[in-house]
Scaffold this motif. Structure first.
Motif, PDB file in Angstrom:
ATOM      1  N   ASN A  15      -4.985   9.262   2.801  1.00 54.02           N
ATOM      2  CA  ASN A  15      -5.322   9.832   4.114  1.00 54.02           C
ATOM      3  C   ASN A  15      -6.170  11.103   3.979  1.00 54.02           C
ATOM      4  N   GLU A  32      -7.745   4.082  -0.657  1.00 57.67           N
ATOM      5  CA  GLU A  32      -8.119   4.271   0.760  1.00 57.67           C
ATOM      6  C   GLU A  32      -8.265   5.735   1.136  1.00 57.67           C
ATOM      7  N   GLU A  33      -9.299   6.021   1.904  1.00 53.53           N
ATOM      8  CA  GLU A  33      -9.587   7.380   2.399  1.00 53.53           C
ATOM      9  C   GLU A  33      -9.389   8.454   1.327  1.00 53.53           C
ATOM     10  N   GLU A  48     -10.761   3.925   8.989  1.00 52.12           N
ATOM     11  CA  GLU A  48      -9.812   4.015  10.104  1.00 52.12           C
ATOM     12  C   GLU A  48     -10.107   5.221  10.981  1.00 52.12           C
ATOM     13  N   LYS A 102       1.529   5.233   0.191  1.00 51.04           N
ATOM     14  CA  LYS A 102       1.007   6.485   0.738  1.00 51.04           C
ATOM     15  C   LYS A 102       1.110   7.571  -0.324  1.00 51.04           C
ATOM     16  N   HIS A 117      -7.759  -1.966   9.691  1.00 54.40           N
ATOM     17  CA  HIS A 117      -6.594  -1.076   9.685  1.00 54.40           C
ATOM     18  C   HIS A 117      -5.709  -1.467  10.875  1.00 54.40           C
ATOM     19  N   LYS A 132       0.848  -1.194   0.000  1.00 53.58           N
ATOM     20  CA  LYS A 132       0.000   0.000   0.000  1.00 53.58           C
ATOM     21  C   LYS A 132       0.879   1.238   0.000  1.00 53.58           C
ATOM     22  N   ASP A 166      -3.312   5.005  -0.604  1.00 53.89           N
ATOM     23  CA  ASP A 166      -3.931   5.614   0.579  1.00 53.89           C
ATOM     24  C   ASP A 166      -3.544   7.083   0.591  1.00 53.89           C
TER      25      ASP A 166
END
Ligand code: MG
Length: 383
Positions: free
Chosen positions: A201, A225-226, A251, A171, A301, A169, A199
């Motif tokens: 965030n 993700e997010e 998460e 970032k 998570h 994954k 991801d």
């Protein structure tokens, strides 16, 4: 048997090399650890996640000042009853965030005790294991500069692949163009055999998330993700409806109440409660049930210490497939590859991956042997 004492430990460790995710620079890893001791001398261990840059004293104060008086003297087997009392007692100022993290820590410690009292691993008490081995994915790819790090990140991907990881994954959330360049470089470095996730965030607006998702549609990502802020469930739905990439989130969501809204609205394809902040085993079992009836897979998570890792793995292995078939995709274990001494040194028997796979811990309760020397040297007791 009764709860005789509760100790709260604060762990903090400055990072030798600070790193960034899309939101902030991380300069220390920290955690709130709880030890529940029974009148017969058994100890159960739990953890409240320090999410992002959250200071561990917030959950520690909640445990020490609010939850401890509720739990002292209780039968540690009464996990559901104790959870209910903790939640409703804190409801007017709790419901989400660090207060639920504190409840999670107590709940995990009680389940650890339950396993030790009944001489069973927690996964057996949750109903048994759907999978004894779980494929792990490498979480990492944090930034040490910010933008323009595609070469170093591609090297990191190659290292994870050499260590046996077939799932990673990345970032992102450092600007769409930079994100795309990083992904192209990583794909070139590791080829098509590695399955990637991204991801951000919650770095992006709906339109930015759609733009990034569309640019990466040919990467065959397991999930994005997010993509947007956790408060914006409609925004999640808009992104999900307009890109051909599965969406993950959760998460930053808490308890069955919080996940009800996320799941009922079908805003995500993967729900990602973190057991150390979403409400512990008691809440996560409820979340998994709500997800299952909506055909949504729970894939937890994980960002905690050895305690959080073991708890997550017991939970993960007890989660049924939301969409069962002969060749269905199984949930995967988030394996944090960033610097975190409390993940590796807090237990004498921490989880370690073998060629990208982890095995569900045996042994009673969490199946974890705490390294008390390390704990005593690296923590302060919160009072
Ligand atoms: Mg995440």
């Amino acid at each position: 048997m009764k709860v005789a004492d509760i100790k709260v430990y604060i762990l903090k460790s400055a990072l030798p090399q600070p790193f960034a995710f899309s939101q902030e620079w991380v300069t220390q890893r920290s955690s709130t650890i709880v030890e529940i001791v029974t009148d017969e001398g058994l100890s159960g261990w739990g953890e409240a996640l320090s999410a992002g840059l959250q200071q561990p004293e917030i959950s520690a104060a909640t445990i020490e000042k609010v939850l401890k008086p509720l739990v002292l003297g209780k039968d540690p087997l009464h996990t559901e009853v104790i959870w209910d009392e903790m939640y409703h007692h804190t409801k007017d100022y709790g419901r989400k965030g660090a207060v639920i993290g504190a409840i999670s820590a107590i709940d995990i410690a009680l389940w650890d005790l339950k396993g030790k009292i009944l001489k069973q691993p927690i996964c057996n008490l949750l109903g048994g294991v759907f999978r004894k081995k779980v494929q792990a994915y490498a979480t990492g790819f944090f930034r040490t500069q910010g933008q323009g790090e595609k070469k170093r990140l591609a090297e990191e991907a190659s290292n994870h692949a050499a260590n046996g990881f077939e799932l990673m994954k990345v970032k992102l959330g450092f600007g769409i163009q930079d994100d795309i360049e990083v992904m192209n470089e990583i794909r070139q470095a590791v080829g098509d055999k590695v399955e990637l996730m991204i991801d951000v965030n919650h770095a992006y607006s709906v339109s930015e998330a759609i733009k990034l998702g569309r640019a990466l549609e040919n990467f065959n990502l397991r999930w994005f993700e997010e993509p947007v802020i956790p408060e914006d469930i409609k925004g999640y739905q808009m992104v999900k409806n307009r890109i051909d990439v599965p969406i993950a989130g959760g998460e930053a969501e808490f308890t069955a109440f919080g996940f009800r809204d996320l799941l009922e609205s079908r805003a995500v394809d993967f729900a990602q409660p973190d057991i150390c902040i979403a409400g512990g085993f008691t809440a996560c079992k409820q979340i998994a049930a709500i997800a299952a009836v909506h055909g949504i897979q729970v894939n937890p998570h994980v960002w905690g210490t050895a305690i959080g890792q073991n708890a997550s793995l017991h939970f993960l292995t007890s989660i049924p497939l939301a969409n069962r078939s002969l060749f269905a995709q199984e949930p995967i274990f988030e394996y944090d590859t960033s610097s975190h001494p409390f993940r590796t040194d807090l237990a004498k028997n921490p989880i370690e991956h073998e060629n990208g796979w982890v095995t569900v811990p045996e042994g009673d309760g969490l199946g974890l042997e705490i390294n008390r020397d390390f704990l005593n040297e690296n923590s302060v007791i919160y009072r």
